[in-house]
Write a protein that holds these residues in place. Structure first.
Motif, PDB file in Angstrom:
ATOM      1  N   ALA A 201       9.610  -0.699  94.495  1.00 59.58           N
ATOM      2  CA  ALA A 201       9.807  -1.762  92.709  1.00 59.58           C
ATOM      3  C   ALA A 201       8.752  -1.620  92.006  1.00 59.58           C
ATOM      4  O   ALA A 201       8.922  -1.497  90.580  1.00 59.58           O
ATOM      5  CB  ALA A 201      10.096  -3.238  92.991  1.00 59.58           C
ATOM      6  N   SER A 202       7.610  -1.708  91.646  1.00 59.19           N
ATOM      7  CA  SER A 202       6.238  -1.428  90.686  1.00 59.19           C
ATOM      8  C   SER A 202       5.924  -0.973  91.672  1.00 59.19           C
ATOM      9  O   SER A 202       4.637  -1.002  91.837  1.00 59.19           O
ATOM     10  CB  SER A 202       6.469  -2.740  90.155  1.00 59.19           C
ATOM     11  OG  SER A 202       5.448  -3.869  91.463  1.00 59.19           O
ATOM     12  N   ALA A 203       4.046  -0.768  89.959  1.00 64.09           N
ATOM     13  CA  ALA A 203       2.503  -0.105  91.139  1.00 64.09           C
ATOM     14  C   ALA A 203       1.932  -1.286  90.133  1.00 64.09           C
ATOM     15  O   ALA A 203       1.924  -1.652  89.092  1.00 64.09           O
ATOM     16  CB  ALA A 203       2.624   1.046  90.420  1.00 64.09           C
ATOM     17  N   ASN A 204       1.173  -2.095  91.127  1.00 68.29           N
ATOM     18  CA  ASN A 204       0.352  -3.160  90.906  1.00 68.29           C
ATOM     19  C   ASN A 204      -1.477  -2.418  90.102  1.00 68.29           C
ATOM     20  O   ASN A 204      -1.817  -2.039  90.758  1.00 68.29           O
ATOM     21  CB  ASN A 204       0.094  -4.123  91.412  1.00 68.29           C
ATOM     22  CG  ASN A 204       1.321  -4.467  92.053  1.00 68.29           C
ATOM     23  OD1 ASN A 204       2.037  -5.578  90.843  1.00 68.29           O
ATOM     24  ND2 ASN A 204       1.674  -5.237  93.143  1.00 68.29           N
ATOM     25  N   LEU A 205      -1.523  -2.819  88.954  1.00 64.98           N
ATOM     26  CA  LEU A 205      -3.251  -2.199  88.533  1.00 64.98           C
ATOM     27  C   LEU A 205      -4.136  -3.276  88.841  1.00 64.98           C
ATOM     28  O   LEU A 205      -4.728  -4.227  88.535  1.00 64.98           O
ATOM     29  CB  LEU A 205      -3.164  -1.798  87.146  1.00 64.98           C
ATOM     30  CG  LEU A 205      -4.189  -1.029  86.277  1.00 64.98           C
ATOM     31  CD1 LEU A 205      -4.014   0.243  86.949  1.00 64.98           C
ATOM     32  CD2 LEU A 205      -4.038  -1.226  84.980  1.00 64.98           C
ATOM     33  N   THR A 206      -4.692  -2.364  89.692  1.00 65.69           N
ATOM     34  CA  THR A 206      -6.050  -3.153  90.330  1.00 65.69           C
ATOM     35  C   THR A 206      -6.972  -2.567  89.853  1.00 65.69           C
ATOM     36  O   THR A 206      -7.357  -1.458  89.178  1.00 65.69           O
ATOM     37  CB  THR A 206      -5.858  -2.995  92.039  1.00 65.69           C
ATOM     38  OG1 THR A 206      -6.059  -1.841  92.494  1.00 65.69           O
ATOM     39  CG2 THR A 206      -4.494  -3.568  92.376  1.00 65.69           C
ATOM     40  N   ARG A 207      -8.573  -3.461  90.630  1.00 64.41           N
ATOM     41  CA  ARG A 207      -9.811  -2.793  89.928  1.00 64.41           C
ATOM     42  C   ARG A 207     -10.262  -1.288  90.566  1.00 64.41           C
ATOM     43  O   ARG A 207     -10.648  -0.300  89.762  1.00 64.41           O
ATOM     44  CB  ARG A 207     -10.207  -3.144  90.576  1.00 64.41           C
ATOM     45  CG  ARG A 207     -11.912  -2.980  89.596  1.00 64.41           C
ATOM     46  CD  ARG A 207     -12.937  -3.865  91.336  1.00 64.41           C
ATOM     47  NE  ARG A 207     -15.050  -3.193  90.571  1.00 64.41           N
ATOM     48  CZ  ARG A 207     -15.549  -3.134  91.901  1.00 64.41           C
ATOM     49  NH1 ARG A 207     -15.594  -4.143  92.609  1.00 64.41           N
ATOM     50  NH2 ARG A 207     -16.836  -2.471  91.605  1.00 64.41           N
ATOM     51  N   GLU A 208      -9.629  -0.445  91.785  1.00 64.07           N
ATOM     52  CA  GLU A 208      -9.694   0.305  92.316  1.00 64.07           C
ATOM     53  C   GLU A 208      -8.539   1.324  92.158  1.00 64.07           C
ATOM     54  O   GLU A 208      -9.148   2.798  93.018  1.00 64.07           O
ATOM     55  CB  GLU A 208      -9.814   0.205  93.954  1.00 64.07           C
ATOM     56  CG  GLU A 208     -10.563  -0.772  94.654  1.00 64.07           C
ATOM     57  CD  GLU A 208     -10.591  -2.144  94.675  1.00 64.07           C
ATOM     58  OE1 GLU A 208      -9.429  -2.239  93.925  1.00 64.07           O
ATOM     59  OE2 GLU A 208     -10.803  -2.699  95.404  1.00 64.07           O
TER      60      GLU A 208
END
Length: 494
Positions: A201-208
């Motif tokens: 569904a999606s890719a979440n942008l994290t610090r890593e």
């Protein structure tokens, strides 16, 4: 409270997301799943890591459970379908993130409501408390998962009930699951086996870097309970001494507190919209269900054959149950985790070993603001927004030799670095006290820190502004108020 991500923070997160990465190993993937549940890192690492995990887990399932040839065929078809979808999603996400990054770097992006747009129409959702995310379109397929547990219907429904009371939703009258945790995909479909619709569904942008969201709809089942009904039923079963529904509810919405379990503080806490339905309210949306080691023992005993699956999946919350109930398992775990990361690495790889001597830098990643040079190591400043807030300087590398060498140089400068794993990277870092010590005698470091903090105090998120202002005001000998005003002018001119 709604959180606005600054463009500078988005750029900072996009850089590790787009960084080239070596293929993941099974060991590092299982370590991340068993500790955090979620896989995070560069796009070129995270999607292959999901594939590595799915391949590992389905092979272990085929070995551990008695399956017919047809069931094995269904299991491996499910594996192959998910692998194909992940590869398709990886290509799409990488292209979209690159487009967003270039638009930010070139200043050609535009904001419309909760979205940031690149000139080619690519957009990212950035407005709310949740991490910024890229939607993935058209990456979906049908699959079939076999009945691997072969549980009596009554036991199976108890497991289903707990999932419905927590993470399970409803879509078109069917049970639905959305998760960024690869172990949860298999733990859930084992209780909702049969025909499935699977979507990346999606890719979440994290610090890593990024994490991956997978959505599944169980087309062979009808949703029987509302969320409130399921929660009431879990509570009623629990009062009668049946812990099975509470197990899966805790796997979904339970609060993982590994440090407390390791130190003998046993609390079963579950997030719930109406916590009074389940136990004692200890927060706006938290219920304290039970305390004591016996509570975790009862939870573990309720799993039965499901516990075999959770074992091989390396589910991080299930590992917390074992840490609370198995003294030998806990002792071995504490032996390996209570040492500093740098000490563990030195034991594993040697004090010196094959350590390179070249300059440490991030030239291959492109220059970034907030850089400080410490003992020849180019590090980047980062505000930690946890309780209290603090300022770190970090150096990232995939090479353990470089990590140990960088740490050695920092130690030679009288500092106390540590090394931790973050996805595929080793992160060498020094804390606020060391940075302030450096600022006492190094004008370049002091100015870099002051510029970074002043910029965050002006353009950061509300939490970043709060932390930056606190550090600036707490240490006036380094960052006097009059120079703070000049720094603001300096930043606005850059």
């Amino acid at each position: 409270m709604e959180r606005k991500f600054s463009v500078d923070e988005l750029r900072r997160r996009l850089e590790p997301a787009l960084r080239p990465a070596e293929p993941p190993t099974v060991e590092e993937v299982l370590e991340q799943v068993s500790r955090h549940g979620v896989l995070r890192g560069p796009v070129d690492w995270v999607f292959p890591a999901w594939i590595t995990y799915i391949e590992y887990a389905t092979r272990r399932i085929a070995e551990a459970f008695q399956l017919t040839e047809e069931e094995r065929r269904q299991l491996f078809h499910f594996r192959d379908t998910l692998k194909r979808l992940l590869l398709e999603a990886q290509r799409q996400v990488k292209e979209k993130l690159a487009s967003i990054y270039n638009a930010i770097a070139d200043g050609t992006y535009r904001m419309e409501g909760n979205r940031l747009y690149a000139p080619d129409g690519t957009w990212m959702h950035i407005a709310k408390v949740a991490a910024p995310r890229i939607a993935i379109h058209g990456v979906t397929a049908k699959a079939h998962f076999p009945d691997i547990l072969k549980l009596p219907r009554e036991k199976l429904e108890l497991l289903q009930l707990g999932w419905r009371a927590s993470d399970e939703g409803e879509m078109r009258g069917r049970p639905f699951m959305g998760t960024t945790q690869p172990w949860q995909v298999l733990a859930w479909v084992a209780t909702r086996y049969g025909a499935l619709r699977v979507r990346i569904a999606s890719a979440n942008l994290t610090r890593e870097g990024v994490s991956v969201a997978v959505h599944l709809r169980a087309n062979s089942w009808r949703q029987r309970w509302s969320k409130a009904e399921a929660t009431d039923l879990v509570a009623n079963y629990f009062k009668r001494g049946e812990w099975t529904p509470l197990l899966t509810m805790w796997l979904g919405d339970g609060k993982a507190e590994r440090k407390k379990a390791l130190h003998g503080k046993y609390k079963l806490v579950v997030a719930a919209k109406e916590p009074w339905r389940l136990g004692s309210s200890i927060g706006t949306y938290e219920a304290l269900v039970a305390t004591g080691k016996e509570a975790f023992e009862r939870l573990g005993e309720s799993a039965g054959a499901y516990g075999v699956l959770l074992d091989l999946l390396k589910a991080h919350k299930w590992i917390d149950v074992k840490l609370a109930t198995d003294d030998g398992f806990r002792a071995a775990f504490k032996l390996n985790t209570e040492k500093r990361g740098i000490d563990v690495l030195r034991e594993a790889f040697g004090q010196n070993g094959e350590i390179p001597t070249e300059q440490f830098s991030h030239a291959e990643d492109g220059p970034r603001r907030g850089a400080v040079v410490v003992a020849g190591v180019v590090m980047y400043l980062y505000l930690v927004s946890g309780r209290g807030g603090s300022l770190l300087a970090e150096y990232f590398t995939r090479d353990v030799g470089k990590a140990l060498a960088a740490a050695g140089r920092l130690e030679s400068a009288g500092l106390r670095p540590n090394v931790v794993r973050s996805g595929p990277n080793y992160v060498v870092y020094i804390a606020t006290a060391d940075l302030l010590k450096l600022a006492e005698g190094d004008e370049a470091v002091r100015r870099a820190i002051a510029l970074y903090l002043a910029e965050k105090a002006k353009n950061g998120t509300p939490r970043q502004r709060e932390i930056a202002e606190k550090i600036l005001k707490r240490h006036p000998p380094f960052f006097p108020s009059n120079s703070y005003r000049f720094l603001e002018i300096d930043i606005s001119a850059r």
